[in-house]
Design a protein around this motif. Structure first.
Motif, PDB file in Angstrom:
ATOM      1  N   ASN B  68       0.835  -1.199   0.000  1.00  0.00           N
ATOM      2  CA  ASN B  68       0.000   0.000   0.000  1.00  0.00           C
ATOM      3  C   ASN B  68       0.874   1.256   0.000  1.00  0.00           C
ATOM      4  OD1 ASN B  68      -1.700   1.962   2.251  1.00  0.00           O
ATOM      5  ND2 ASN B  68      -2.687   1.351   0.362  1.00  0.00           N
ATOM      6  N   VAL B  69       0.768   2.037  -1.082  1.00  0.00           N
ATOM      7  CA  VAL B  69       1.552   3.273  -1.195  1.00  0.00           C
ATOM      8  C   VAL B  69       0.800   4.382  -0.469  1.00  0.00           C
ATOM      9  CG1 VAL B  69       2.594   4.894  -2.801  1.00  0.00           C
ATOM     10  CG2 VAL B  69       2.345   2.509  -3.458  1.00  0.00           C
ATOM     11  N   TRP B  70       1.459   5.014   0.509  1.00  0.00           N
ATOM     12  CA  TRP B  70       0.734   6.022   1.287  1.00  0.00           C
ATOM     13  C   TRP B  70       1.684   7.055   1.859  1.00  0.00           C
ATOM     14  CZ3 TRP B  70       0.332   6.765   6.828  1.00  0.00           C
ATOM     15  CH2 TRP B  70       1.316   6.062   7.541  1.00  0.00           C
ATOM     16  N   LEU B  97       4.277   1.182   1.738  1.00  0.00           N
ATOM     17  CA  LEU B  97       5.395   1.796   1.012  1.00  0.00           C
ATOM     18  C   LEU B  97       5.237   3.294   1.230  1.00  0.00           C
ATOM     19  CD1 LEU B  97       7.824   1.393  -0.889  1.00  0.00           C
ATOM     20  CD2 LEU B  97       6.276   1.752  -2.805  1.00  0.00           C
ATOM     21  N   TYR B  98       6.087   3.861   2.081  1.00  0.00           N
ATOM     22  CA  TYR B  98       5.905   5.268   2.432  1.00  0.00           C
ATOM     23  C   TYR B  98       6.419   6.168   1.315  1.00  0.00           C
ATOM     24  CZ  TYR B  98       5.069   9.360   5.118  1.00  0.00           C
ATOM     25  OH  TYR B  98       4.557  10.566   5.518  1.00  0.00           O
ATOM     26  N   TYR B  99       5.479   6.960   0.756  1.00  0.00           N
ATOM     27  CA  TYR B  99       5.750   7.823  -0.397  1.00  0.00           C
ATOM     28  C   TYR B  99       6.059   9.213   0.138  1.00  0.00           C
ATOM     29  CZ  TYR B  99       4.647   9.482  -5.235  1.00  0.00           C
ATOM     30  OH  TYR B  99       4.669  10.006  -6.510  1.00  0.00           O
ATOM     31  N   GLU B 100       7.332   9.521   0.254  1.00  0.00           N
ATOM     32  CA  GLU B 100       7.734  10.805   0.830  1.00  0.00           C
ATOM     33  C   GLU B 100       7.698  11.891  -0.242  1.00  0.00           C
ATOM     34  OE1 GLU B 100       8.020  11.883   3.667  1.00  0.00           O
ATOM     35  OE2 GLU B 100       9.262  13.671   3.570  1.00  0.00           O
ATOM     36  N   LEU B 101       7.239  13.083   0.151  1.00  0.00           N
ATOM     37  CA  LEU B 101       7.155  14.185  -0.800  1.00  0.00           C
ATOM     38  C   LEU B 101       8.549  14.730  -1.118  1.00  0.00           C
ATOM     39  CD1 LEU B 101       4.159  16.210   0.648  1.00  0.00           C
ATOM     40  CD2 LEU B 101       4.189  14.845  -1.415  1.00  0.00           C
ATOM     41  N   LEU B 138      12.181   7.112  -0.025  1.00  0.00           N
ATOM     42  CA  LEU B 138      12.497   8.532   0.148  1.00  0.00           C
ATOM     43  C   LEU B 138      12.596   9.256  -1.198  1.00  0.00           C
ATOM     44  CD1 LEU B 138      13.075  10.613   2.273  1.00  0.00           C
ATOM     45  CD2 LEU B 138      15.483   9.980   2.207  1.00  0.00           C
ATOM     46  N   GLN B 139      13.249   8.623  -2.175  1.00  0.00           N
ATOM     47  CA  GLN B 139      13.413   9.259  -3.494  1.00  0.00           C
ATOM     48  C   GLN B 139      12.343   8.807  -4.476  1.00  0.00           C
ATOM     49  OE1 GLN B 139      15.646  11.601  -3.734  1.00  0.00           O
ATOM     50  NE2 GLN B 139      16.463  11.176  -1.694  1.00  0.00           N
ATOM     51  N   ALA B 151      -0.550   8.884  -4.461  1.00  0.00           N
ATOM     52  CA  ALA B 151      -0.997   8.048  -3.355  1.00  0.00           C
ATOM     53  C   ALA B 151      -2.481   8.340  -3.121  1.00  0.00           C
ATOM     54  CB  ALA B 151      -0.186   8.355  -2.095  1.00  0.00           C
ATOM     55  N   PRO B 152      -3.284   7.376  -2.677  1.00  0.00           N
ATOM     56  CA  PRO B 152      -2.908   5.992  -2.409  1.00  0.00           C
ATOM     57  C   PRO B 152      -3.016   5.090  -3.649  1.00  0.00           C
ATOM     58  CG  PRO B 152      -5.168   6.363  -1.737  1.00  0.00           C
ATOM     59  CD  PRO B 152      -4.667   7.662  -2.324  1.00  0.00           C
ATOM     60  N   GLU B 153      -2.122   4.106  -3.695  1.00  0.00           N
ATOM     61  CA  GLU B 153      -2.229   3.040  -4.680  1.00  0.00           C
ATOM     62  C   GLU B 153      -1.890   1.741  -3.963  1.00  0.00           C
ATOM     63  OE1 GLU B 153      -0.279   3.547  -8.442  1.00  0.00           O
ATOM     64  OE2 GLU B 153      -1.034   5.576  -8.682  1.00  0.00           O
ATOM     65  N   THR B 154      -2.445   0.646  -4.451  1.00  0.00           N
ATOM     66  CA  THR B 154      -2.222  -0.623  -3.775  1.00  0.00           C
ATOM     67  C   THR B 154      -1.928  -1.721  -4.782  1.00  0.00           C
ATOM     68  OG1 THR B 154      -3.730   0.049  -2.022  1.00  0.00           O
ATOM     69  CG2 THR B 154      -3.205  -2.279  -2.163  1.00  0.00           C
ATOM     70  N   PHE B 155      -0.926  -2.535  -4.460  1.00  0.00           N
ATOM     71  CA  PHE B 155      -0.565  -3.671  -5.297  1.00  0.00           C
ATOM     72  C   PHE B 155      -0.837  -4.954  -4.521  1.00  0.00           C
ATOM     73  CE2 PHE B 155       1.988  -0.095  -6.496  1.00  0.00           C
ATOM     74  CZ  PHE B 155       2.011  -0.131  -7.880  1.00  0.00           C
ATOM     75  N   ILE B 156      -1.199  -6.007  -5.244  1.00  0.00           N
ATOM     76  CA  ILE B 156      -1.221  -7.332  -4.622  1.00  0.00           C
ATOM     77  C   ILE B 156      -0.019  -8.087  -5.185  1.00  0.00           C
ATOM     78  CG2 ILE B 156      -2.455  -9.516  -4.414  1.00  0.00           C
ATOM     79  CD1 ILE B 156      -5.057  -8.004  -4.490  1.00  0.00           C
TER      80      ILE B 156
END
Lengths: 153, 190
Positions: B68-70, B97-101, B138-139, B151-156
């Motif tokens: 989960n991208v968030w 999956l932490y999506y940093e700005l 981070l990047q 975000a948000p996006e989710t993969f299985i």
């Protein structure tokens, strides 16, 4: 005082220069501008990545820059992006079984129109021919001629 | 024959109407993912809470899970945390999956891991914690490789590390039942 201002201005110039992207040649710069113009931002509908400031567009621009600096050509960069974001990301769609209709439909419509035109012309001609063949016109003509002659003497 | 000629344009018109009508109900943000049925791209990214631990695709393989991208900055992600936590309670493995700005060097404070960790801990305590652990992107390199557009996006991801589904947008009961649950169950069977 003047010295301080001059130093400040120099500092600003240095900062803005850092923002500008460095290229080794004009061809590289041109390729970068061409690519950012034809790659589409996946987040903001219908903006290219040169136009958009969405996070993903900024990242894609940066990646495009890196790839161009690595010496990759246009197709390689496009493939890199399409492998990740799909055909959606390129403004020139490839020719496949879904997009082929974009080119085929106008041609098919034109052919249909021509077919209808030819068919109508043929049926009109057929009507005209049958009208001439049934002999009613020539019979009437004969009658008129006969009447004209009978008045003459 | 005249009747047929009358019905051709009528049927063309009706077809066009149906086509345009279906466009009214389609989601313009929906697009085909390019990463489905491909293995996870190579990466080596640090754990958000234990930065000395590096995650790689090999370490993630073994069982099917949701990636989960968030980010705490993203309101939609915060809204879906509660439902994701519910899914976790049902036994679904969810990895964040932490999506940093990106940061503007002129205006933003430099990145500080401790602040972010505190921020995340607080947010998860508030909204519910669905994650086994979080990977810090981070990047946003892994996100770019996965074709993440925001975000948000989710993969299985299945047990062999192959991407089996890619959902853009939040996960709610409707999306889970209608789209993702079936894929999850299909690939979690031994």
């Amino acid at each position: 005082m003047k010295a301080i201002i001059t130093v400040l201005m120099l500092f600003c110039a240095a900062l803005s220069a850092e923002e500008m992207l460095q290229f080794r040649s004009d061809a590289e710069r041109q390729l970068f501008h061409q690519l950012t113009a034809e790659l589409r931002c996946p987040q903001c509908q219908n903006q290219n990545i040169a136009d958009s400031n969405a996070i993903v567009a900024v990242d894609m621009r940066q990646k495009t820059y890196e790839l161009v600096r690595q010496g990759q050509d246009r197709q390689q960069v496009l493939d890199y992006m399409i492998n990740r974001y799909g055909d959606f990301v390129h403004y020139q769609p490839p020719l496949n079984r879904y997009t082929v209709w974009l080119w085929l439909t106008p041609v098919l419509l034109l052919l249909l129109l021509l077919g209808i035109g030819v068919y109508r012309r043929a049926s009109q001609q057929a009507n005209a021919n049958t009208a001439a063949d049934d002999g009613s016109d020539s019979a009437e003509l004969d009658k008129l001629i006969a009447r004209y002659r009978s008045k003459k003497p | 024959m005249r009747k047929v000629l009358f019905y051709i344009p009528l049927s063309l018109f009706l077809l066009l109407t149906l086509f345009l009508l279906s466009g009214l109900f389609s989601d313009p943000r929906e697009r085909d993912s390019a990463v489905i049925n491909k293995p996870l791209p190579a990466f080596a990214l640090a754990d958000l809470m234990q930065p000395e631990h590096i995650w790689t695709p090999e370490k993630l393989a073994g069982e099917v899970f949701l990636l989960n991208v968030w980010g705490t900055w993203c309101p939609t992600c915060n809204a879906e945390l509660a439902y994701l936590a519910e899914l976790r309670a049902q036994g679904v493995k969810i990895v964040g999956l932490y999506y940093e700005l990106p940061r503007d060097p002129t205006f933003d404070a430099p990145f500080d891991l401790a602040t972010l960790q505190q921020d995340v801990t607080q947010k998860l305590a508030q909204q519910g914690d669905p994650y086994q652990f979080n990977i810090l992107d981070l990047q946003r390199t892994l996100s770019l490789d996965l074709g993440v557009s925001g975000a948000p996006e989710t993969f299985i991801i299945d047990a062999n590390g192959i991407v089996r589904a890619h959902h853009i947008g939040d996960i709610n009961p409707m999306v889970w039942r209608g789209k993702l649950a079936a894929v999850y169950q299909q690939w979690s069977k031994p």
